[in-house]
Design an enzyme around this catalytic site. Structure first.
Site, PDB file in Angstrom:
ATOM      1  CD1 TRP A 321      27.548 -51.244  15.606  1.00 12.48           C
ATOM      2  CD2 TRP A 321      25.454 -51.398  14.844  1.00 12.48           C
ATOM      3  NE1 TRP A 321      26.711 -51.416  16.683  1.00 12.48           N
ATOM      4  CE2 TRP A 321      25.414 -51.510  16.248  1.00 12.48           C
ATOM      5  CE3 TRP A 321      24.246 -51.453  14.151  1.00 12.48           C
ATOM      6  CZ2 TRP A 321      24.238 -51.680  16.967  1.00 12.48           C
ATOM      7  CZ3 TRP A 321      23.067 -51.632  14.858  1.00 12.48           C
ATOM      8  CH2 TRP A 321      23.072 -51.739  16.252  1.00 12.48           C
ATOM      9  CG  HIS A 322      22.721 -52.207  10.861  1.00  9.49           C
ATOM     10  ND1 HIS A 322      23.205 -50.932  10.709  1.00  9.49           N
ATOM     11  CD2 HIS A 322      21.557 -52.078  11.541  1.00  9.49           C
ATOM     12  CE1 HIS A 322      22.361 -50.074  11.267  1.00  9.49           C
ATOM     13  NE2 HIS A 322      21.356 -50.744  11.786  1.00  9.49           N
ATOM     14  N   GLY A 323      25.702 -55.718  10.345  1.00 15.48           N
ATOM     15  CA  GLY A 323      25.952 -57.137  10.090  1.00 15.48           C
ATOM     16  C   GLY A 323      27.133 -57.367   9.179  1.00 15.48           C
ATOM     17  CG  PHE A 477      21.685 -56.007  13.715  1.00 20.98           C
ATOM     18  CD1 PHE A 477      22.088 -56.847  12.696  1.00 20.98           C
ATOM     19  CD2 PHE A 477      20.528 -55.282  13.557  1.00 20.98           C
ATOM     20  CE1 PHE A 477      21.329 -56.965  11.538  1.00 20.98           C
ATOM     21  CE2 PHE A 477      19.768 -55.374  12.404  1.00 20.98           C
ATOM     22  CZ  PHE A 477      20.174 -56.221  11.393  1.00 20.98           C
TER      23      PHE A 477
END
Lengths: 477, 313
Positions: A321-323, A477
């Site tokens: 999800w973060h990257g 993000f």
């Protein structure tokens, strides 16, 4: 328009004053317009992506509520697919293409699939997750579908939390937009005080540490082990101050108008174990994964092996999800491993000892902090290779004959004695304030102490702040 | 009521503390950089007349000693070179100067490559804040920072533009220290003594892509000089061992087109980038700045050359 800019200060003052001057029935429109302007100030065209998901989810919510049986699920499915597709296209397309190309090249052939030359829409992961939580909650029957299109759009676009959270749940925020918010001096005061504290963490601590951290991570092999240890620890503090500073400002800005957003951070580095850390760090995201991924997978009420699997899935997804980078996936995987160990200790020894004596608590804090710092190396590194170079240098560069260079090699200007002094003073201030106060600083001090606190923070911002319009880390993000 | 009172009190107390502290900090900065402030004061506040105004960057500020020029040419020179200045700042310096001074007879512009930069930038705006009463200075600062009015009316807001170096220098100034290489002799101060700053590796040659003709700031300087009946002269300053030729792929073509442009505008264009002075490292502090000795020699060379143009005067 960054929260730490003069433009935002002007925007915030105008929007808040107009909000209270306008009759209740026009306020949603005013906030929606302001939020559109706020979002468009980054990359105007990307507001169309928001409109697309808003329209899909608005109608999906209505249809889910009206429909019965399997069709409800189909509407939910459509909504989730639409949101995930937007996320996948804008955020993960190039990552997948890169990996496919790599696999082909590893197999000795070439795929040469084309990359997209696009910018990631700001805060995409935040508002798509918030939008998804709406349709899921409507599907579960925990939230009535919002009939008012403007209010629903405002739920997704409410400017304080639009680009970096907290990721709100419809049950908490939607009804607040319908309620008449009357002016409260207490709300204004506590909101402004929280914003002030968030700004302090951002411009005095995070942005100052970023000067050091950026240099260390740019060229880790040139740094001494001590500098590398400091670099990882400083990044841990930087990302906390950056992100929690943003959350404080978001919660504070909403509070001035009478809206209560959820708490996003609860002094995470005071955690005495990893589970405890995740109960305190980015709470709106970790509870999102808990409610919409972990529990549907079976949660705790499964066999031990399945439990480990569920945890692994949640943390790998959280990392992803973060990257779109393997560094984030490894970061997530590391936290999953930490949590496995945490569970092992819970089952066999328990964590009671950590709070029995202050000394043990301190040891548990430090150990937890060190583990978290280690994982942050992967989070911050540009690539997996860069992270391993960092770790290797951290071990190898401790040797004799290697000059200790503080500030880091190559950083002659920009982080001298004054920066170290400011960092030490502001960290002591932050430690004291966050240790003594509740996460939202909702504590009543005596009139004089309150004045002293706010004036000191404001003066420190002016005297020690770094005002070079540094963006917030979590915006990416 | 308590909360509103608190908000007002916080703002008043903070503003008062910052306002008072600003006076100490401002005093410290002016003490530490007394030479630079003295120079800006001369340029943007005082009304003295000079026959010749030298304009440019540090390559004017550090390279030309007006006292030598005065004694040989018999006219009064003032060195208006400002470290880090590019086209926008040089234009601002000229406008700021003309705002308070009678027009000089000549403006000698050091034709640095930075003259051609179209970036709207003041290298170190902090030093201009003290001179915001000069309309042209105010306009130049306001062009680069929309909060200039705040700095003028609430000077403590200037803190928002301070970096750590400035903070340290202000503290040093409060403690009575002074920047050694910030002397001011009619705008000139000698270059810092540097060791080993001669870059001799030219791994790749940068490309400049300057538009000589369409540069707004250069044209502004030319137009201002025409309107005020000032004779404008361009010169290309000394540079160590053809440094620019080695560093920039298109240096010679830019100089060539600049020369042509100057001719079209009837502006003398003098080159000092390949004179014998440039071959000895003793004359230089680094690749582009002269040492103290070098600057004395160059001042002699420059004024000898200028005599030809100044003879009508």
């Amino acid at each position: 328009m960054l929260f730490n800019s003069a433009e935002f200060l002007l925007f915030f003052i105008v929007v808040t004053i107009l909000f209270f001057l306008l009759p209740h029935k026009f306020r949603w429109f005013h906030l929606l317009l302001a939020s559109c302007y706020f979002y468009a100030s980054f990359v105007p065209i990307y507001i169309l992506i928001l409109f697309f998901t808003i329209i899909i989810d608005y109608f999906a919510g209505l249809f889910i509520e009206r429909a019965t049986g399997k069709i409800r699920k189909q509407f939910l499915f459509i909504s989730i697919i639409a949101n995930v597709s937007v996320l996948a296209f804008f955020k993960y397309y190039n990552f997948f293409i890169d990996n496919i190309n790599e696999i082909f090249s590893f197999l000795g052939t070439t795929a040469n699939l084309p990359f997209l030359n696009i910018l990631l829409p700001i805060g995409l992961s935040f508002h798509t997750f918030q939008a998804m939580s709406y349709t899921i909650e409507v599907y579960r029957g925990n939230q009535k579908a919002e009939k008012h299109f403007g209010i629903y759009a405002l739920y997704v676009m409410f400017y304080p939390q639009l680009v970096a959270g907290p990721i709100e749940r419809p049950q908490n925020i939607l009804h607040q937009f319908h309620e008449r918010q009357s002016f409260s001096a207490a709300n204004l005061y506590f909101g402004l005080r929280l914003m002030l504290w968030g700004l302090f963490k951002k411009v005095v601590i995070a942005d100052r540490l970023s000067i050091f951290v950026d240099r260390v991570f740019d060229n880790p092999s040139a740094q001494n082990s001590i500098v590398l240890v400091l670099g990882a620890a400083f990044f841990a503090i930087q990302i906390y101050c950056d992100f929690s500073g943003y959350s404080d400002m978001a919660i504070g800005a909403a509070k001035t108008m009478g809206f209560n957003l959820m708490t996003n951070f609860n002094r995470p580095y005071f955690a005495t174990n990893i589970k405890n850390f995740w109960d305190r760090w980015h709470i709106s995201l970790s509870t999102w994964f808990r409610d919409y991924v972990y529990i549907p997978l079976g949660g705790n009420r499964v066999k031990v092996s399945r439990l480990y699997f569920n945890i692994a899935i949640v943390f790998l997804l959280s990392g992803f999800w973060h990257g779109a980078n393997w560094t984030f996936i490894i970061w997530g995987a590391l936290h999953a491993i930490y949590l496995f160990f945490n569970m092992f200790v819970s089952r066999n020894i328990g964590w009671g000892w950590a709070t029995k004596y202050k000394f043990y608590t301190c040891v548990a804090w430090i150990i937890t902090f060190l583990f978290v710092c280690f994982a942050w190396i992967f989070f911050r590194a540009e690539s997996v290779n860069n992270a391993f170079v960092y770790i290797r240098s951290l071990i190898n560069n401790i040797g004799l004959g290697h000059n200790i260079r503080i500030p880091p090699a190559g950083l002659v200007l920009g982080f001298g004695a004054m920066s170290y002094s400011i960092v030490i003073i502001s960290l002591i201030t932050m430690f004291f304030v966050e240790y003594k106060f509740s996460p939202r600083l909702e504590i009543k001090l005596s009139f004089k102490r309150d004045l002293l606190f706010c004036c000191s923070v404001l003066i420190m911002i002016f005297l020690f702040g770094v005002f070079e319009k540094n963006s917030f880390i979590y915006f990416q993000f | 009521m308590r909360y509103l009172t608190s908000i007002i009190l916080i703002l008043v107390i903070t503003a008062t503390v910052l306002f008072v502290s600003y006076f100490a900090v401002d005093r410290g900065l002016r003490q530490f950089y007394s030479g630079r402030y003295e120079k800006f004061d001369e340029m943007f506040n005082r009304t003295n007349y000079y026959d010749v105004l030298l304009l440019g960057s540090s390559r004017t500020h550090r390279n030309i000693d007006p006292r030598i020029c005065d004694s040989i040419a018999g006219v009064s020179f003032y060195n208006g070179g400002i470290s880090g200045a590019e086209g926008f700042e040089m234009d601002a310096a000229l406008q700021g100067y003309l705002e308070v001074h009678p027009s000089p007879k000549y403006v000698i512009l050091n034709y640095d490559l930075g003259v051609l930069s179209s970036e709207k930038r003041l290298y170190n705006p902090i030093f201009y804040y003290y001179f915001l009463n000069n309309k042209a200075v105010y306009n130049a600062v306001a062009d680069t920072d929309k909060f200039t009015w705040l700095y003028k009316h609430f000077p403590f807001m200037q803190y928002l533009r301070f970096n750590d170096d400035i903070r340290i220098e202000a503290i040093k100034g409060i403690m009575g220290k002074h920047y050694t290489f910030d002397s001011n002799y009619k705008g000139y101060s000698r270059m810092e003594e540097t060791i080993g700053k001669f870059d001799t590796t030219y791994l790749h040659r940068d490309s400049l892509k300057y538009e000589v003709r369409n540069n707004d700031y250069l044209n502004n300087i030319i137009n201002t000089c025409r309107q005020k009946d000032i004779n404008l002269i361009f010169f290309v300053g000394p540079v160590y061992n053809h440094h620019f030729d080695k560093k920039y792929a298109d240096y010679s073509s830019i100089i060539k087109s600049s020369n042509l442009f100057a001719k079209e505008n009837n502006i003398p264009f003098i080159r000092f980038d390949s004179i014998p002075l440039n071959t000895s490292s003793d004359n230089f502090s680094d690749n582009i700045h002269l040492s103290e000795v070098g600057s004395k020699i160059f001042s002699l060379i420059l004024v000898e050359k200028l005599k030809f143009y100044l003879k009508d005067y």
